[in-house]
Write a protein that holds these residues in place. Sequence first.
Motif, PDB file in Angstrom:
ATOM      1  N   SER A 191      37.464  34.532 -24.326  1.00 53.53           N
ATOM      2  CA  SER A 191      38.249  34.855 -25.513  1.00 53.53           C
ATOM      3  C   SER A 191      37.317  35.076 -26.695  1.00 53.53           C
ATOM      4  O   SER A 191      36.192  34.571 -26.733  1.00 53.53           O
ATOM      5  N   GLU A 192      37.797  35.831 -27.680  1.00 50.09           N
ATOM      6  CA  GLU A 192      36.973  36.156 -28.835  1.00 50.09           C
ATOM      7  C   GLU A 192      36.630  34.931 -29.666  1.00 50.09           C
ATOM      8  O   GLU A 192      35.566  34.870 -30.288  1.00 50.09           O
ATOM      9  N   ASP A 193      37.510  33.935 -29.675  1.00 54.30           N
ATOM     10  CA  ASP A 193      37.247  32.742 -30.479  1.00 54.30           C
ATOM     11  C   ASP A 193      36.328  31.739 -29.771  1.00 54.30           C
ATOM     12  O   ASP A 193      35.977  30.703 -30.334  1.00 54.30           O
TER      13      ASP A 193
END
Length: 707
Positions: A191-193
């Motif tokens: 995920s991007e986070d």
Amino acid sequence: MKSQSRRGVLFLSVLTAAVAQASLAEEANSDEIETVEVVGTLRDFSALKHSTPILELARSVSIETADQFIEKGALNLSQTVSYLAGVTAETYGFATRGDWIRSRGLEIPRYRDSIQELFGSYNASRADIYTIEQVEVLKGPASVLYGQGSPGGLVNYVSKTPRDEQAGEVVTEIGNFDRRQIAVDVTGPLSEDGKWLYRLVGKYRDSDTQVDHVSDETKVFMPSITYRPSDDTSMTLIGMYNDTDSDSASQFIPIVGTLEPLPDGSYLDQDVYVGEPGFNRFNTESKQLTFLASHRINDTFKLQTTALWRDGEADYHQAWAAFTGDGNSRYLNDVVGAPVATGTTVPRSFYQADNTSEQYALDVRLSANFITGAIEHEVLSGVQYQDVTTDNNNSYYYGGGVLQGDFRYVLDLANPVYPGAPDQAIFDAIYLDNPEQNVEDIGLYISDLMTIGNWHLTAGLRYDDVENDNGSSVQKDDAVSLSAGILYAFDNGVSPYISYAESFETVVGQTAQGVQLKPEEGEQVEVGIKFQPDGFPGIFTLNYFDIEISNLPNPNALPATQGQQLGVSKLEGIEFEGNVRLGEFYLQVAASKLDAKDPNDFELSATPESNASLWASWEPESLNGFRAGVGVRHVGKSVSENATVRYVTDSYTLADAMLGYRINDHWDTALNVRNISDKEYLTSCLTRGDCFPGVRRTVTASINYRF
């Protein structure tokens, strides 16, 4: 039975002696020497279940990182520990069925991420070293942290887990004995986070071996995923599938013809195949799920959990030279008492087994860091639960019919011609469907690492309740285990220490009077020095240990007495290890000496009296990308003896080498050779009359592409 007075005196001496240990300096003086980590570090799921620096602990722990054992050309778990002091890496020589690692003269159990991963024999796959990041050997009794186990310690390996940054590699490998292997390892964020991470590890190997007809086809797949909702919380789920089609490399070759010459003065080919092509096999399959979780509650408390489910099975068929007992000849003419064949012909036993194992394990622990007055505490408390079921169903056709006058399945070891195996109907008729065996164990433990200035003290206590159900009876045992240590870290880097530790292991059965057998119990006193010179990128450890194991069987006891558990074994030894990195050079040295006796004052079987090793590697800046390494391993003689026979297996010394070249940031190549001279040697011989040949020269070339 434990001596309570001895325990009390030792405990008092541990808690009052003036001794010490220095912590590993994480940074050297940057103006003088470049900072380099020369050994692995402990983590929350390592052998000691916390990340306290090794040099602050009054215990012996040896660590070999993946980079280190790959550099040395290790191909299996046993070989990863062949350069560690006091550790016997290949007790039974070239092996395909398992890894029989010994520490301080005793066989030790196998753990992954601080949970025991193997119970019983021949019911699961071997650990694959491509799935692990480092191997740790915790030496000496460890029941306070792990419950029942060997007084010699344990081997723990740390799994590969997801990483923050996207990375990957593909490694192709070829070698002698037609070895071909490809391995893939890819990791990064999902995920991007950055809260979700993944890792995929896989390997396929197809290889022959030094023994004809014994091959090794292995498939490994290990996916894992990590969820980190915050900096304080992390959860990782690891799956693994391991499937191997192989055969047993151990051929159980007779003493006469290996350790001792044949009547004509000649010797057998040590790698002769005694099995039966088309009949023999050792095929294993294992599946497992591991859950690792860590949550920091606040500045004081941290909660950690390890959980494991594992299912294993093995389809095992083998023919071997029939055991005739206590060093007696295994040759056919001697067995039947008449010259019916050549002098190198043996009767063969045939064995079939389908073995299974299933395990559920959980270890939940709470650590607390706080200060009381002048004392800093790191308290580790936990509860551990294990439920293990094993099953071994088999057919054992002893002698292949020779005792009934059937010589169809005998084999001439000097000129083997394989006649085939008995009909399956024979095995079906003698098949034993044994009951499942279940062991359930729950333990409660607490350990406190206390720091007062330069003083580091440890004290631990554990209670275990164990139930063994063998299908016909249920036996319950309980045990209390203690440990303690004290160490003083002088400012000059010298850290002397002393420690005391206990172990126990249940023994199922009864005495002649119907009294339940007591657990085997171990006590160890260890005294040592750890040295990490200020501003010097190296560490050195020297220790002496004394282990006493009680409640052992004593064959010399009188019949109809409780002397079946009067036996006591005594082991004492000294160990030295050092790791140094100086500029372009890395050196690793180890040496040990052991005196180990069984309850009858005989030397422990297949236990070398000493070992020593040196590994040196060089990576010159002037030859950008080039590296080289060379190592020497010496293993002392071992003795197997009883009241009637005594066999001495000679010492042996082997050399290893490595050449590597890193072409650029993506491509890397390496060539490894173990046992450069292709030396023939025996690792051990047993009083039952057989010997185990060592690993012959292995050559592997690899190309690594990183992306």
